[in-house]
Design a protein around this motif. Structure first.
Motif, PDB file in Angstrom:
ATOM      1  N   LEU A   1       0.848  -1.189   0.000  1.00  0.00           N
ATOM      2  CA  LEU A   1       0.000   0.000   0.000  1.00  0.00           C
ATOM      3  C   LEU A   1       0.887   1.245   0.000  1.00  0.00           C
ATOM      4  CD1 LEU A   1      -2.592  -1.057   2.732  1.00  0.00           C
ATOM      5  CD2 LEU A   1      -2.730  -1.383   0.255  1.00  0.00           C
ATOM      6  N   THR A   2       0.596   2.168  -0.906  1.00  0.00           N
ATOM      7  CA  THR A   2       1.315   3.433  -0.955  1.00  0.00           C
ATOM      8  C   THR A   2       0.331   4.557  -1.228  1.00  0.00           C
ATOM      9  OG1 THR A   2       1.794   3.118  -3.302  1.00  0.00           O
ATOM     10  CG2 THR A   2       3.505   2.448  -1.762  1.00  0.00           C
ATOM     11  N   CYS A   3       0.703   5.746  -0.790  1.00  0.00           N
ATOM     12  CA  CYS A   3      -0.094   6.948  -1.048  1.00  0.00           C
ATOM     13  C   CYS A   3       0.845   8.017  -1.570  1.00  0.00           C
ATOM     14  CB  CYS A   3      -0.745   7.437   0.241  1.00  0.00           C
ATOM     15  SG  CYS A   3      -1.870   6.246   0.997  1.00  0.00           S
ATOM     16  N   ARG A   4       0.348   8.815  -2.489  1.00  0.00           N
ATOM     17  CA  ARG A   4       1.162   9.908  -3.018  1.00  0.00           C
ATOM     18  C   ARG A   4       0.260  10.979  -3.620  1.00  0.00           C
ATOM     19  NH1 ARG A   4       2.988   5.807  -7.231  1.00  0.00           N
ATOM     20  NH2 ARG A   4       1.674   6.205  -9.050  1.00  0.00           N
ATOM     21  N   ALA A   5       0.791  12.181  -3.654  1.00  0.00           N
ATOM     22  CA  ALA A   5       0.083  13.278  -4.317  1.00  0.00           C
ATOM     23  C   ALA A   5       0.081  13.015  -5.815  1.00  0.00           C
ATOM     24  CB  ALA A   5       0.756  14.605  -4.006  1.00  0.00           C
ATOM     25  N   VAL A   6      -1.008  13.364  -6.444  1.00  0.00           N
ATOM     26  CA  VAL A   6      -1.161  13.205  -7.889  1.00  0.00           C
ATOM     27  C   VAL A   6      -0.121  14.075  -8.599  1.00  0.00           C
ATOM     28  CG1 VAL A   6      -2.706  13.847  -9.788  1.00  0.00           C
ATOM     29  CG2 VAL A   6      -3.598  12.609  -7.819  1.00  0.00           C
ATOM     30  N   THR A   7       0.542  13.491  -9.599  1.00  0.00           N
ATOM     31  CA  THR A   7       1.533  14.259 -10.365  1.00  0.00           C
ATOM     32  C   THR A   7       1.290  14.214 -11.863  1.00  0.00           C
ATOM     33  OG1 THR A   7       3.044  12.377 -10.438  1.00  0.00           O
ATOM     34  CG2 THR A   7       3.358  13.962  -8.634  1.00  0.00           C
ATOM     35  N   THR A   8       0.441  13.298 -12.328  1.00  0.00           N
ATOM     36  CA  THR A   8       0.207  13.183 -13.767  1.00  0.00           C
ATOM     37  C   THR A   8      -1.285  13.327 -14.069  1.00  0.00           C
ATOM     38  OG1 THR A   8      -0.166  10.794 -13.789  1.00  0.00           O
ATOM     39  CG2 THR A   8       2.136  11.548 -13.958  1.00  0.00           C
ATOM     40  N   VAL A  34      -3.701   9.916  -4.316  1.00  0.00           N
ATOM     41  CA  VAL A  34      -4.142   8.584  -4.698  1.00  0.00           C
ATOM     42  C   VAL A  34      -3.541   7.567  -3.742  1.00  0.00           C
ATOM     43  CG1 VAL A  34      -4.617   9.050  -7.133  1.00  0.00           C
ATOM     44  CG2 VAL A  34      -2.305   8.410  -6.446  1.00  0.00           C
ATOM     45  N   GLY A  35      -4.314   6.526  -3.479  1.00  0.00           N
ATOM     46  CA  GLY A  35      -3.843   5.390  -2.707  1.00  0.00           C
ATOM     47  C   GLY A  35      -3.742   4.206  -3.638  1.00  0.00           C
ATOM     48  N   LEU A  36      -2.653   3.490  -3.546  1.00  0.00           N
ATOM     49  CA  LEU A  36      -2.406   2.373  -4.446  1.00  0.00           C
ATOM     50  C   LEU A  36      -2.238   1.074  -3.659  1.00  0.00           C
ATOM     51  CD1 LEU A  36      -0.562   5.034  -5.463  1.00  0.00           C
ATOM     52  CD2 LEU A  36      -0.370   3.544  -7.428  1.00  0.00           C
ATOM     53  N   ALA A  37      -2.714  -0.006  -4.236  1.00  0.00           N
ATOM     54  CA  ALA A  37      -2.461  -1.358  -3.736  1.00  0.00           C
ATOM     55  C   ALA A  37      -1.745  -2.085  -4.865  1.00  0.00           C
ATOM     56  CB  ALA A  37      -3.765  -2.049  -3.373  1.00  0.00           C
ATOM     57  N   ASP A  38      -0.517  -2.461  -4.617  1.00  0.00           N
ATOM     58  CA  ASP A  38       0.288  -3.108  -5.658  1.00  0.00           C
ATOM     59  C   ASP A  38       0.245  -2.327  -6.967  1.00  0.00           C
ATOM     60  OD1 ASP A  38       1.079  -5.142  -3.931  1.00  0.00           O
ATOM     61  OD2 ASP A  38      -0.618  -6.418  -4.483  1.00  0.00           O
ATOM     62  N   ASP A  39       0.466  -1.039  -6.885  1.00  0.00           N
ATOM     63  CA  ASP A  39       0.552  -0.141  -8.039  1.00  0.00           C
ATOM     64  C   ASP A  39      -0.770   0.111  -8.756  1.00  0.00           C
ATOM     65  OD1 ASP A  39       3.311   0.308  -7.679  1.00  0.00           O
ATOM     66  OD2 ASP A  39       3.769  -1.570  -8.714  1.00  0.00           O
ATOM     67  N   GLN A  40      -1.887  -0.318  -8.192  1.00  0.00           N
ATOM     68  CA  GLN A  40      -3.200  -0.041  -8.777  1.00  0.00           C
ATOM     69  C   GLN A  40      -3.895   1.038  -7.949  1.00  0.00           C
ATOM     70  OE1 GLN A  40      -5.906  -3.360  -8.954  1.00  0.00           O
ATOM     71  NE2 GLN A  40      -7.520  -2.136  -9.867  1.00  0.00           N
ATOM     72  N   ILE A  41      -4.299   2.127  -8.581  1.00  0.00           N
ATOM     73  CA  ILE A  41      -4.995   3.198  -7.881  1.00  0.00           C
ATOM     74  C   ILE A  41      -6.386   2.711  -7.497  1.00  0.00           C
ATOM     75  CG2 ILE A  41      -5.980   5.518  -8.091  1.00  0.00           C
ATOM     76  CD1 ILE A  41      -3.592   6.182  -9.956  1.00  0.00           C
ATOM     77  N   GLY A  67      -7.141  -2.307   3.789  1.00  0.00           N
ATOM     78  CA  GLY A  67      -6.736  -1.369   4.841  1.00  0.00           C
ATOM     79  C   GLY A  67      -6.114  -0.089   4.322  1.00  0.00           C
ATOM     80  N   LEU A  68      -6.524   0.386   3.175  1.00  0.00           N
ATOM     81  CA  LEU A  68      -5.945   1.586   2.573  1.00  0.00           C
ATOM     82  C   LEU A  68      -6.476   2.885   3.174  1.00  0.00           C
ATOM     83  CD1 LEU A  68      -4.024   2.672   0.394  1.00  0.00           C
ATOM     84  CD2 LEU A  68      -5.906   2.445  -1.253  1.00  0.00           C
ATOM     85  N   GLY A  69      -7.632   2.852   3.832  1.00  0.00           N
ATOM     86  CA  GLY A  69      -8.223   4.073   4.393  1.00  0.00           C
ATOM     87  C   GLY A  69      -7.300   4.773   5.373  1.00  0.00           C
ATOM     88  N   ALA A  70      -6.725   4.026   6.308  1.00  0.00           N
ATOM     89  CA  ALA A  70      -5.852   4.632   7.324  1.00  0.00           C
ATOM     90  C   ALA A  70      -4.612   5.277   6.705  1.00  0.00           C
ATOM     91  CB  ALA A  70      -5.472   3.605   8.389  1.00  0.00           C
ATOM     92  N   PRO A  71      -3.895   4.618   5.793  1.00  0.00           N
ATOM     93  CA  PRO A  71      -2.751   5.294   5.178  1.00  0.00           C
ATOM     94  C   PRO A  71      -3.138   6.566   4.421  1.00  0.00           C
ATOM     95  CG  PRO A  71      -2.606   2.933   4.782  1.00  0.00           C
ATOM     96  CD  PRO A  71      -3.947   3.196   5.414  1.00  0.00           C
TER      97      PRO A  71
END
Length: 190
Positions: free
Chosen positions: A25-32, A91-98, A128-132
């Motif tokens: 699980l990863t989260c990042r600001a939108v850049t594209t 965006v929150g990603l699970a295995d590179d899928q938004i 469990g992506l909500g918390a991140p």
């Protein structure tokens, strides 16, 4: 006897111990542009298609707003904050899928930020992506000089936000046709 009705929670997740094999699980600001489009697609799927919020009728005349044709309902959860350069779309990603989103923006010069449009696709809520996503929004606002963040939370998610350190303030208010609880979190001690 009719079964009780309730609105399912679009953000909470099963505890980690109850989850199957962990996804990254990863989260990042939108850049594209593609990430921004995916951000809006997730929001529309959760808020408009799934929860029925932000809907407007297109040429409907039935009492219940339907005519039996698919595509009669159209709606968007987008507003002026989406075009404001101060708004951060995440965006929150699970295995590179938004599969999740949140956005945050300053409410003025006094260090108050707002977090909203937290959404995780139904097919991915068990991860469990909500918390991140919430933690990313809180840490981002704090890093940018925020002193406090507010959010309006659907009642089904209040306990989840309390678990993350948020506190209730005030009474329930109507937002997009359903009750929401105003909640706050301090950003200065983070």
């Amino acid at each position: 006897m009719a079964a009780p009705t309730y609105r399912s929670s679009p953000t909470t997740s099963r505890p980690a111990a109850a989850r199957p094999a962990a996804a990254t699980l990863t989260c990042r600001a939108v850049t594209t542009r593609a990430e921004r489009d995916a951000h809006f697609q997730v929001r529309r799927q959760v808020f408009v298609a799934e929860q029925g919020l932000f809907r407007s009728m297109n040429g409907m005349n039935g009492i219940d707003g339907t005519s039996g044709r698919s595509g009669d309902w159209d709606g968007t959860d987008r507003d002026g904050h989406d075009d404001d350069p101060a708004t951060i779309h995440v965006v929150g990603l699970a295995d590179d899928q938004i599969c999740g989103t949140v956005r945050l923006y300053p409410l003025g010069a006094d260090g108050v930020w707002k977090g909203d449009r937290l959404a995780v696709l139904a097919s991915h809520r068990h991860l469990g992506l909500g918390a991140p996503l919430v933690r990313f929004a809180v840490s981002s606002a704090g890093r940018l000089g925020g002193r406090e963040m507010e959010a309006f939370i659907q009642p089904a998610n209040v306990a989840f936000f309390r678990w993350l350190g948020w506190r209730r303030t005030g009474d329930l208010v109507d937002y997009a046709g359903i009750p929401h609880q105003r909640m706050l979190i301090d950003l200065t001690g983070r």
